[in-house]
Design an enzyme around this catalytic site. Structure first.
Site, PDB file in Angstrom:
ATOM      1  N   TYR A 162       0.846  -1.206   0.000  1.00 25.99           N
ATOM      2  CA  TYR A 162       0.000   0.000   0.000  1.00 25.99           C
ATOM      3  C   TYR A 162       0.881   1.256   0.000  1.00 25.99           C
ATOM      4  O   TYR A 162       0.382   2.360  -0.159  1.00 25.99           O
ATOM      5  CB  TYR A 162      -0.947   0.043   1.214  1.00 25.99           C
ATOM      6  CG  TYR A 162      -1.914  -1.110   1.331  1.00 25.99           C
ATOM      7  CD1 TYR A 162      -2.096  -2.015   0.287  1.00 25.99           C
ATOM      8  CD2 TYR A 162      -2.656  -1.312   2.489  1.00 25.99           C
ATOM      9  CE1 TYR A 162      -2.969  -3.078   0.412  1.00 25.99           C
ATOM     10  CE2 TYR A 162      -3.540  -2.369   2.615  1.00 25.99           C
ATOM     11  CZ  TYR A 162      -3.685  -3.259   1.568  1.00 25.99           C
ATOM     12  OH  TYR A 162      -4.550  -4.312   1.696  1.00 25.99           O
ATOM     13  N   SER A 198      -2.947 -14.374   3.345  1.00 30.73           N
ATOM     14  CA  SER A 198      -4.026 -13.654   2.687  1.00 30.73           C
ATOM     15  C   SER A 198      -4.150 -14.158   1.256  1.00 30.73           C
ATOM     16  O   SER A 198      -3.122 -14.391   0.588  1.00 30.73           O
ATOM     17  CB  SER A 198      -3.712 -12.151   2.704  1.00 30.73           C
ATOM     18  OG  SER A 198      -4.714 -11.460   2.006  1.00 30.73           O
ATOM     19  N   ASN A 199      -5.361 -14.317   0.814  1.00 33.67           N
ATOM     20  CA  ASN A 199      -5.653 -14.706  -0.573  1.00 33.67           C
ATOM     21  C   ASN A 199      -5.153 -16.098  -0.938  1.00 33.67           C
ATOM     22  O   ASN A 199      -4.917 -16.384  -2.114  1.00 33.67           O
ATOM     23  CB  ASN A 199      -5.113 -13.650  -1.544  1.00 33.67           C
ATOM     24  CG  ASN A 199      -5.742 -12.297  -1.295  1.00 33.67           C
ATOM     25  OD1 ASN A 199      -6.956 -12.205  -1.136  1.00 33.67           O
ATOM     26  ND2 ASN A 199      -4.932 -11.254  -1.206  1.00 33.67           N
ATOM     27  N   GLN A 237     -16.083  -2.991  -1.479  1.00 37.51           N
ATOM     28  CA  GLN A 237     -15.141  -2.011  -2.021  1.00 37.51           C
ATOM     29  C   GLN A 237     -15.853  -0.766  -2.534  1.00 37.51           C
ATOM     30  O   GLN A 237     -15.461  -0.159  -3.526  1.00 37.51           O
ATOM     31  CB  GLN A 237     -14.249  -2.643  -3.096  1.00 37.51           C
ATOM     32  CG  GLN A 237     -13.437  -3.835  -2.529  1.00 37.51           C
ATOM     33  CD  GLN A 237     -12.213  -4.159  -3.331  1.00 37.51           C
ATOM     34  OE1 GLN A 237     -12.343  -4.723  -4.418  1.00 37.51           O
ATOM     35  NE2 GLN A 237     -11.039  -3.802  -2.832  1.00 37.51           N
ATOM     36  N   LYS A 260     -12.716   0.311   5.129  1.00 33.87           N
ATOM     37  CA  LYS A 260     -11.897   1.503   4.877  1.00 33.87           C
ATOM     38  C   LYS A 260     -12.801   2.668   4.504  1.00 33.87           C
ATOM     39  O   LYS A 260     -13.762   2.509   3.753  1.00 33.87           O
ATOM     40  CB  LYS A 260     -10.916   1.213   3.734  1.00 33.87           C
ATOM     41  CG  LYS A 260     -10.186   2.435   3.193  1.00 33.87           C
ATOM     42  CD  LYS A 260     -10.758   2.865   1.853  1.00 33.87           C
ATOM     43  CE  LYS A 260     -10.214   4.185   1.380  1.00 33.87           C
ATOM     44  NZ  LYS A 260     -10.891   4.669   0.154  1.00 33.87           N
ATOM     45  N   SER A 261     -12.500   3.839   5.046  1.00 33.98           N
ATOM     46  CA  SER A 261     -13.088   5.082   4.532  1.00 33.98           C
ATOM     47  C   SER A 261     -12.119   6.197   4.835  1.00 33.98           C
ATOM     48  O   SER A 261     -11.493   6.207   5.893  1.00 33.98           O
ATOM     49  CB  SER A 261     -14.443   5.377   5.190  1.00 33.98           C
ATOM     50  OG  SER A 261     -14.883   6.643   4.718  1.00 33.98           O
ATOM     51  N   ARG A 285     -17.927   8.568   8.085  1.00 36.70           N
ATOM     52  CA  ARG A 285     -18.171   7.164   7.698  1.00 36.70           C
ATOM     53  C   ARG A 285     -17.387   6.205   8.592  1.00 36.70           C
ATOM     54  O   ARG A 285     -17.875   5.137   8.938  1.00 36.70           O
ATOM     55  CB  ARG A 285     -17.773   6.943   6.241  1.00 36.70           C
ATOM     56  CG  ARG A 285     -18.754   7.566   5.265  1.00 36.70           C
ATOM     57  CD  ARG A 285     -18.280   7.303   3.859  1.00 36.70           C
ATOM     58  NE  ARG A 285     -19.196   7.811   2.864  1.00 36.70           N
ATOM     59  CZ  ARG A 285     -18.956   7.795   1.556  1.00 36.70           C
ATOM     60  NH1 ARG A 285     -17.823   7.287   1.095  1.00 36.70           N
ATOM     61  NH2 ARG A 285     -19.831   8.277   0.706  1.00 36.70           N
TER      62      ARG A 285
END
Ligand code: NDP
Length: 285
Positions: free
Chosen positions: A48, A134-135, A187, A227-228, A233
């Site tokens: 990220y 993850s994934n 998302q 996430k926001s 929010r």
């Protein structure tokens, strides 16, 4: 904040805050806002390119480090034992912390067995309190879990009301692990925010579709990390402790599962996209 106990005894908040697609500068502000709102679990990743923003927020927020729960993930370009180990040191430096609470392998590509060995080393050295994946899906997931010394504690997968990961949850349970949901709000897809079934349930409790969706996941024992970038929010997504879904509500939402995912890890085009990701997103490449 409600917590779950991982298979190594570590307590993890059941609701957290994710920072995918937030640049480093904005990330610092977002994480400070999120912590002020009440979040204690922050989910970032090497890929990220905002771990340093999370680190500045950790340093400035005034909340003791041991009350925070920081998750990050080793990226594909750092796969392999030595490279991964070095990258974990780099993540610690950027995050301005002596330890990571939960460290995941981000994607099942490259020498991820080497990556996992590096994470086991970091775990034994006290640099990391829990490790996971993850994934990872199906046979690849089972093979890795069966062939490592420190069993993973968490599997982070795309999970939301429309894609509830029923099959993978059986495997996760078999191994005494926990599921962590990425993309719990689709998302940002309007489909979730306008869904009539969620709306009908939410109306009974004065709650939004997002709040019902997050409540459903957490009440199923799934850790959710919405996430926001907007503080209102963030606060609204966090405000789900003051109501309970009935068994009937939950059954209704369970029936919303389509079994379809947005990101298919068996799709060769997706693999190519991920392997090329650094060219597009790494500010240093
Ligand atoms: P989410 O499902 O959390 O959705 C985020 C989107 O929803 C944003 O566009 C946000 O917009 C919008 N949103 C948030 N709350 C509301 C609300 N109450 N009303 C209306 N819109 C809202 O998607 P993410 O992909 O961000 O997933 C969450 C986290 O999971 C990530 O941030 C990351 O930490 C992790 N993740 C992990 C992956 C992995 O491969 N392991 C992959 C993807 C994510 P806005 O910001 O403008 O408010």
């Amino acid at each position: 904040m409600k917590t779950i106990k991982l298979n190594n005894g570590v307590e993890m908040p059941v609701l957290g805050y994710g920072v995918f697609l937030v640049n480093s500068e904005e990330c610092e502000r977002c994480v400070l806002d999120a912590i002020e709102v009440g979040y204690r679990l922050i989910d970032t990743a090497q890929a990220y390119y905002n771990e340093d923003g999370v680190g500045r927020a950790i340093e400035k927020c005034g909340v003791p480090r041991n009350e925070l729960f920081i998750t990050t993930k080793v990226w594909i370009s750092n796969a392999g034992e030595e490279k991964s180990f070095r990258s974990i040191g780099e993540s610690l430096r950027k995050l301005k912390t002596d330890y990571i609470d939960l460290l995941l392998i981000h994607q099942p590509f490259g020498d991820y067995y080497g990556t996992y060995r590096a994470m086991e080393r970091a775990y034994r050295d006290g640099m990391v309190r829990a490790i996971g994946l993850s994934n990872f899906y199906d046979a690849r997931f089972v093979d890795l879990v069966e062939n490592v010394e420190v069993k993973p504690s968490v599997l982070q997968l795309e999970t939301l009301v429309f894609s509830q990961q029923k099959r993978m949850r059986e495997l996760i349970d078999d191994y005494g692990m926990h599921l962590m949901a990425w993309g719990p709000l689709a998302q940002g897809s309007d489909r979730l925010f306008t869904d009539e079934t969620l709306k009908t349930i939410g109306t009974k409790y004065g709650k939004t579709n997002a709040q019902v969706a997050l409540k459903f996941l957490t009440s199923e024992g799934i850790v959710a990390i919405p996430k926001s970038i907007h503080k209102d929010r963030m606060a609204s997504n966090f405000n789900i402790a003051d109501f309970e879904l009935t068994e009937e509500d939950k059954e209704t939402i369970r029936r919303m599962d389509t079994g379809k995912l947005k990101v298919d890890f068996n799709d060769p085009d997706m693999a190519r996209y991920l392997l090329e990701y650094d060219k597009k997103f790494n500010p240093n490449s």
